[in-house]
Design an enzyme around this catalytic site. Structure first.
Site, PDB file in Angstrom:
ATOM      1  N   TYR A 150       4.934   1.938  14.141  1.00  0.00           N
ATOM      2  CA  TYR A 150       3.564   1.474  13.933  1.00  0.00           C
ATOM      3  C   TYR A 150       3.505  -0.027  14.209  1.00  0.00           C
ATOM      4  O   TYR A 150       4.527  -0.707  14.154  1.00  0.00           O
ATOM      5  CB  TYR A 150       3.138   1.730  12.479  1.00  0.00           C
ATOM      6  CG  TYR A 150       3.188   3.186  12.085  1.00  0.00           C
ATOM      7  CD1 TYR A 150       2.027   3.945  12.043  1.00  0.00           C
ATOM      8  CD2 TYR A 150       4.392   3.805  11.746  1.00  0.00           C
ATOM      9  CE1 TYR A 150       2.054   5.282  11.673  1.00  0.00           C
ATOM     10  CE2 TYR A 150       4.432   5.139  11.380  1.00  0.00           C
ATOM     11  CZ  TYR A 150       3.269   5.870  11.342  1.00  0.00           C
ATOM     12  OH  TYR A 150       3.289   7.188  10.982  1.00  0.00           O
ATOM     13  N   ASN A 170       3.202   3.884  21.093  1.00  0.00           N
ATOM     14  CA  ASN A 170       3.535   5.040  21.940  1.00  0.00           C
ATOM     15  C   ASN A 170       4.798   5.763  21.477  1.00  0.00           C
ATOM     16  O   ASN A 170       5.074   6.868  21.906  1.00  0.00           O
ATOM     17  CB  ASN A 170       3.718   4.589  23.399  1.00  0.00           C
ATOM     18  CG  ASN A 170       4.922   3.671  23.554  1.00  0.00           C
ATOM     19  OD1 ASN A 170       5.076   2.726  22.787  1.00  0.00           O
ATOM     20  ND2 ASN A 170       5.786   3.957  24.512  1.00  0.00           N
ATOM     21  N   GLN A 202       0.837  -1.203   0.000  1.00  0.00           N
ATOM     22  CA  GLN A 202       0.000   0.000   0.000  1.00  0.00           C
ATOM     23  C   GLN A 202       0.869   1.248   0.000  1.00  0.00           C
ATOM     24  O   GLN A 202       0.583   2.227  -0.698  1.00  0.00           O
ATOM     25  CB  GLN A 202      -0.914   0.014   1.241  1.00  0.00           C
ATOM     26  CG  GLN A 202      -1.978  -1.071   1.244  1.00  0.00           C
ATOM     27  CD  GLN A 202      -3.082  -0.795   0.240  1.00  0.00           C
ATOM     28  OE1 GLN A 202      -3.130   0.263  -0.382  1.00  0.00           O
ATOM     29  NE2 GLN A 202      -3.958  -1.766   0.054  1.00  0.00           N
ATOM     30  N   ASP A 214      -1.441  -9.669  14.219  1.00  0.00           N
ATOM     31  CA  ASP A 214      -1.841 -10.446  15.397  1.00  0.00           C
ATOM     32  C   ASP A 214      -1.332  -9.875  16.716  1.00  0.00           C
ATOM     33  O   ASP A 214      -1.855 -10.213  17.780  1.00  0.00           O
ATOM     34  CB  ASP A 214      -1.336 -11.894  15.253  1.00  0.00           C
ATOM     35  CG  ASP A 214      -2.048 -12.635  14.131  1.00  0.00           C
ATOM     36  OD1 ASP A 214      -2.994 -12.062  13.544  1.00  0.00           O
ATOM     37  OD2 ASP A 214      -1.661 -13.772  13.838  1.00  0.00           O
ATOM     38  N   SER A 219       3.935 -13.001   2.489  1.00  0.00           N
ATOM     39  CA  SER A 219       2.698 -12.681   1.777  1.00  0.00           C
ATOM     40  C   SER A 219       1.930 -13.887   1.260  1.00  0.00           C
ATOM     41  O   SER A 219       1.579 -13.962   0.098  1.00  0.00           O
ATOM     42  CB  SER A 219       3.045 -11.760   0.599  1.00  0.00           C
ATOM     43  OG  SER A 219       1.876 -11.149   0.107  1.00  0.00           O
ATOM     44  N   ASN A 238      -2.484 -17.261   4.909  1.00  0.00           N
ATOM     45  CA  ASN A 238      -2.520 -18.193   6.065  1.00  0.00           C
ATOM     46  C   ASN A 238      -3.866 -18.889   6.184  1.00  0.00           C
ATOM     47  O   ASN A 238      -3.940 -20.064   6.517  1.00  0.00           O
ATOM     48  CB  ASN A 238      -2.314 -17.548   7.438  1.00  0.00           C
ATOM     49  CG  ASN A 238      -1.698 -16.188   7.407  1.00  0.00           C
ATOM     50  OD1 ASN A 238      -1.947 -15.412   6.482  1.00  0.00           O
ATOM     51  ND2 ASN A 238      -0.917 -15.889   8.424  1.00  0.00           N
ATOM     52  N   CYS A 239      -4.939 -18.103   5.965  1.00  0.00           N
ATOM     53  CA  CYS A 239      -6.275 -18.652   6.186  1.00  0.00           C
ATOM     54  C   CYS A 239      -6.584 -19.790   5.239  1.00  0.00           C
ATOM     55  O   CYS A 239      -7.491 -20.581   5.479  1.00  0.00           O
ATOM     56  CB  CYS A 239      -7.327 -17.561   5.996  1.00  0.00           C
ATOM     57  SG  CYS A 239      -6.922 -16.052   6.856  1.00  0.00           S
TER      58      CYS A 239
END
Lengths: 448, 448
Positions: free
Chosen positions: B274, B269, B19, B278, B39, B42-43
């Site tokens: 970033y 924080n 992105q 999971d 990339s 997994n599902c």
């Protein structure tokens, strides 16, 4: 004791009567129905002909007897032929005896529905049927059996035309579909439903485009394109005319097409007179200046509840307008739309997003495309969307409808969180991608 | 030229990198991935083992090479072992050579994911596998083939446990499922998923309840209930531990469980750092005081987009919180939920509506029940809902999620307009009926 008269005992009228009785044990309720049956599942009729509804009785939700048990009087074969809104009475014709009488009301609920249009050229043709109620269904099924019908012609490609074409094929009856132009299932965009032409071919349906019925003779339909088609059975599916002629001098406001405008409580312009069902004209929720006449079951059921509440004195139950959400299964495909009609969209500045991806994870067996055409106003209002696929169309339409109803714009679709697992969708889900494309387009046009 | 380092190249990290490259052609992007592949889907892994994903290559969305073509550097078998947030560099270990080096960043995206927990008693057991990445999948499939595996034990009944039980059965491998208590698929209510016990039985799965693994010996799993089960293959599906130990001294705030809290931009924080995937802890959208750690693909993809935009300087793209929408297919059933977890619901005053009706028109062939358990706060907020049926669960969950996201309450469900036709729903639709029941309950309780 207040007295309620309900004109028409099918979906809208029967539901309003039931809901009102549920809320109010005291009020006097009478239903007049001009035909034989009340409270049946019109939407299920084609599927009993095709066999997917195995038992006829399952289509009948309530009978005059079951209503009587709830202390609701039902008169079938009784047609209301006039309304005097000043003195608050209806004139009723007992269709068996021919006798007429007056009956007074405190509240009047009008749910007279429509009647199937007759195809010009098929007037008084015994072999031609419409499918509007159980009587029609019974007649068609009897006729098929008695005459061992092996081929049929279906005129028109609306809901009834398409569903009858499918269900006749499921009975192994040869089907020819006649449509007056090139755009079958014309309430959806021609490019969206183009694949249904192949679907017809695949399932052995002969499609005659740009053709209308000229006349019927000796078992054949003669078409304007000079073809003739053997037609021991003809199904007419070219729409409905509202049964509202009896209201002509009643003072109840009607549109030029004979529809009855109602407000958010289902009220007509006349005190104590309500209307719902196929004859009701309301507004689109998200484009409120657009009148909506949606001949579908969901609006009838919802406004029945609103009317029952209003008569019962619950004034905070309102009907906020429609989105016109609709769907049809046609063999292996599902197709539907939400929002204002194609023709109306043109009156609003908008851009169109066409998007397609797999309806579930592309790596899964059986994955295939789902396509959307979505019309977005310059502020992001979703004016209309049409969706087609072999699976998952209902999900996207319902999600869009919920999103729009709660004020969601097209650019907000990026945030629609989906229940994802490979058999169901993609993590970059269909409606999310439409949202991303919308944002791109709006940026390109300087709209955000 | 700004430099971005991405830790972890699976769903979250790879999507963030893509992105960002799409938005910004200039910025320097490097991905470090400690394992072999990046990339991948997994599902989809269980479904390749079962055969529903026919080709392995379909599971791989991108490769280091395809990323290189987009000018993104990818280093696999490179583990980030430390982060210095003051001087903005990471320490990377080349796992092939053992060599360590530092690499500086302007922005750091943490998507390290988790690792499968090892079942106590199965440490160092060769026959025991987890299924967390393509390497695992390859190993399991190879092992099944080489050893002509005909039976297997699955420990745990989360997503992986249930999906592996199903997919091993689809390969005709005998399956025993071991679960530590009586509530299989425990993130959904026991009474909602009770029918899955019969579904297991119907599909030949032997279910051992209230049992844990004690030890493994000579091809058998010995259970705490004194049974032993032949287990030439064991699949462990008892959850993940976050791979965040390397952040211990980084100054990046973590929870006691090793999760990384982020704000609406995906920021930790620490400036310029970033996190997603999971290991991310965010908030529930509709119950914002509740932290959410949802190990699913949808949130990872959505926040990847938000993070990419933020780094690119688009600060109006925000992540508004999660609803935890999830779904699983298990043989003939679909089951899922939306909203805060069962355990958390108890902290809020609420009432529960249980409702069931047919998932499509009841008169249609194949109609069967769809059930919902919905938890409604006293102001009508839908705290949580669980749904199970043989069909149409995804539709109801997605519709609920869209409704909740846009601020819809349970009592507003009466207005959810559905795409109705008999193959899809009822005119008095499932979610509408839940709305009607809610209104009744709220009135009874004096809440409206």
């Amino acid at each position: 004791m207040a007295k309620v008269i309900v004109v028409g005992g099918v979906a809208g009228g029967a539901t309003a009567a039931s809901q009102l009785r549920r809320l109010n044990q005291e009020i006097d309720i009478t239903i007049y129905e001009k035909d034989r049956d009340i409270s049946f599942a019109n939407c299920g009729l084609p599927y009993h002909i095709g066999g997917e509804v195995d038992e006829r009785r399952k289509l009948i939700a309530a009978t005059p007897e079951s209503f009587n048990e709830k202390d609701v009087s039902v008169f079938t074969y009784h047609e209301v032929v006039g309304v005097n809104t000043d003195k608050q009475f209806v004139t009723v014709k007992n269709m068996t005896t021919g006798e007429e009488f007056n009956d007074t009301y405190d509240y009047l609920i009008l749910s007279p529905g429509g009647r199937a249009r007759v195809v010009p050229g098929l007037e008084n043709v015994e072999e031609a049927f419409a499918l509007h109620n159980i009587e029609d269904m019974d007649r068609i099924m009897e006729y098929i059996d008695e005459n061992k019908i092996q081929e049929a012609v279906v005129v028109g490609t609306g809901f009834i035309g398409m569903e009858m074409a499918e269900n006749l094929r499921l009975r192994d009856i040869g089907v020819t579909v006649v449509h007056r132009n090139e755009n079958i299932y014309g309430h959806i965009e021609a490019d969206v439903v183009a694949v249904l032409h192949q679907e017809m071919e695949k399932h052995g349906i002969d499609l005659k485009l740009n053709a209308e019925v000229e006349r019927y003779r000796d078992g054949y339909v003669y078409l304007t394109n000079n073809e003739k088609v053997k037609a021991p059975l003809v199904i007419q599916g070219i729409g409905l005319n509202p049964n509202t002629e009896f209201l002509k001098d009643s003072g109840i406001k009607m549109t030029g097409r004979g529809l009855i405008p109602v407000n958010e409580y289902g009220q007509t312009n006349v005190k104590n007179v309500y209307s719902l069902g196929d004859v009701m004209e309301t507004r689109y929720l998200h484009v409120p200046e657009q009148p909506a006449n949606i001949k579908l079951a969901w609006p009838a059921h919802r406004i029945a509840y609103v009317i029952a509440n209003h008569i019962h004195g619950e004034y905070n139950v309102k009907f906020e307008g429609l989105l016109g959400t609709n769907i049809m299964r046609f063999f292996d495909y599902e197709v539907g739309s939400v929002g204002i009609p194609q023709e109306t969209v043109r009156n609003y500045e908008h851009f169109v997003i066409d998007h397609q991806q797999n309806f579930k994870a592309g790596y899964m067996e059986g994955a295939s495309k789902i396509k959307i055409k979505i019309y977005v106003a310059h502020d992001g209002t979703i004016l209309r969307a049409s969706v087609i696929s072999k699976s998952g169309v209902d999900k996207r339409l319902d999600t869009l409808a919920a999103h729009i109803r709660m004020g969601g714009k097209a650019q907000d679709l990026v945030n629609v969180e989906v229940a994802y697992s490979p058999p169901f969708s993609s993590p970059k889900s269909f409606l999310n991608m439409v949202g991303y494309k919308t944002i791109e387009e709006m940026k390109k046009r300087g709209l955000m």
